[in-house]
Write an enzyme that holds these catalytic residues in place. Structure first.
Site, short mmCIF file in Angstrom:
data_model
loop_
_atom_site.label_atom_id
_atom_site.label_comp_id
_atom_site.label_asym_id
_atom_site.label_seq_id
_atom_site.Cartn_x
_atom_site.Cartn_y
_atom_site.Cartn_z
N LYS A 151 0.88 -1.17 0.00
CA LYS A 151 0.00 0.00 0.00
C LYS A 151 0.92 1.22 0.00
CE LYS A 151 -4.11 1.84 2.32
NZ LYS A 151 -4.94 2.03 1.15
C1 PLP Z 1 -6.47 -0.03 -3.96
C2 PLP Z 1 -7.19 -0.55 -2.78
N1 PLP Z 1 -7.76 -1.77 -2.85
C3 PLP Z 1 -8.44 -2.29 -1.81
C4 PLP Z 1 -8.56 -1.60 -0.62
C5 PLP Z 1 -9.31 -2.21 0.52
O1 PLP Z 1 -8.41 -2.61 1.52
P1 PLP Z 1 -8.84 -2.63 3.05
O2 PLP Z 1 -10.04 -3.50 3.13
O3 PLP Z 1 -7.68 -3.22 3.74
O4 PLP Z 1 -9.14 -1.24 3.43
C6 PLP Z 1 -7.99 -0.33 -0.50
C7 PLP Z 1 -8.08 0.41 0.75
O5 PLP Z 1 -7.12 0.52 1.45
C8 PLP Z 1 -7.28 0.20 -1.60
O6 PLP Z 1 -6.73 1.41 -1.53
#
Ligand code: PLP
Length: 322
Positions: A158
């Site tokens: 991330k």
């Molecule tokens: C690109 C992306 N995909 C998926 C998610 C969903 O991830 P999470 O459930 O850990 O928030 C996020 C959010 O952080 C994201 O930025």
């Protein structure tokens, strides 16, 4: 505490929001060299609880590892700093944004000479896709931008840099009148939204793209897979062709920001009956029952923030207390 006020944790010190500044020569400003997390603290009848805080911290540390950043804190150190920042801001419910970034030293592509600085922001969070989105669903399109190909940008990290791609996806959708967009991967298979994972339901089976489709492995996604299987649904993580979007009985986004948000239409083709479907409702209801302490937190997903609220959990369904 809305966005713009309160205290921000910066390199171990709480500073006023207005004083949380970095130098314009910081590496991150020029080269996007940040890794971060987005988590949530919920106000529940049992007290304030962070949802899967430890899993968010682990993903943060994994993102840093991929980018060769030495974290200033370990797993328990990050969790303690986050909980303390929430308490210092006296927030019952908030969005949580820890970030590690390459700071100010030399300015060139090589990030290694630059320090790894860190911060934690917390603030009250509005409904991400609007107040009605979770009830009525959202209208989305397929983006003309693909997610990154493997071995270009690491999708499992991330990292701030990945959100240049996400911003292109989001801007196109919004300017074309959609709430969100779904991006395909480099091969044309379904990947995810700009900031959320995707699930489809067809003939009673739940489908979601796998990590081979350049998704961020979402913590909500993992929670929904766990919940759906516990409810008896078959969940398949696999390559999904674009047309599955148009043939699905139900479709929904999941993520920390969107929680569980039904998709009403894709490219102006109505999904199923155009309303939140029964499978979406079933997993969503269980998700919120766990968050609200209505059913036991058998997975240990909740981290209680305020010790003085412990009495709210006496004789309660929740099993994880601190
Ligand atoms: C690109 C992306 N995909 C998926 C998610 C969903 O991830 P999470 O459930 O850990 O928030 C996020 C959010 O952080 C994201 O930025």
């Amino acid at each position: 505490m809305p966005f713009g006020s309160g205290k921000i944790w910066m390199n171990g010190t709480l500073v006023d929001w207005a004083d949380a500044r970095i130098h314009i020569g910081s590496h991150v400003v020029h080269y996007g060299s940040a890794v971060f997390e987005g988590a949530r603290c919920y106000s529940t009848p049992r007290g304030s609880a962070c949802f899967r805080l430890d899993d968010h911290v682990v993903r943060l540390l994994n993102s840093a590892r991929i980018y060769r950043m030495d974290s200033p804190l370990d797993r328990s150190g990050w969790a303690a700093a986050i909980e303390d920042t929430i308490r210092q801001n006296a927030l019952k419910a908030c969005y949580i944004r820890p970030v590690m970034y390459r700071g100010y030293s030399a300015l060139g592509v090589n990030p290694l000479p630059c320090p790894v600085d860190s911060a934690i922001m917390v603030w009250e969070w509005e409904a991400y896709l609007g107040p009605d989105a979770q009830e009525k669903g959202v209208d989305v399109c397929v983006s003309s931008w693909n997610r990154m190909a493997p071995n270009t940008f690491p999708a499992m990290a991330k990292s701030g840099a990945n959100y240049a791609n996400a911003s292109l996806i989001k801007m196109e959708a919004v300017l074309d009148g959609y709430a969100e967009a779904i991006a395909l991967d480099h091969q044309g298979y379904i990947s995810e939204g700009s900031g959320q994972n995707l699930f489809l339901v067809r003939n009673g089976v739940i489908y979601t793209p796998s990590t081979t489709s350049s998704i961020l492995p979402g913590i909500t996604r993992d929670s929904i897979i766990t919940i759906a299987r516990s409810l008896g649904y078959e969940v398949r993580e696999e390559l999904l062709p674009r047309e599955m979007l148009y043939l699905a009985d139900e479709a929904f986004f999941v993520g920390t920001a969107v929680e569980v948000t039904p998709i009403r239409s894709v490219d102006k083709i109505v999904v199923g009956a155009g309303v939140r479907g029964p499978v979406t409702s079933a997993v969503r209801d269980t998700f919120f029952d766990i968050l609200n302490g209505e059913v036991p937190d058998t997975h240990g997903w909740l981290t209680w923030v305020y010790p003085e609220e412990a009495h709210l959990r006496q004789n309660a369904a929740s099993t994880v207390a601190r």
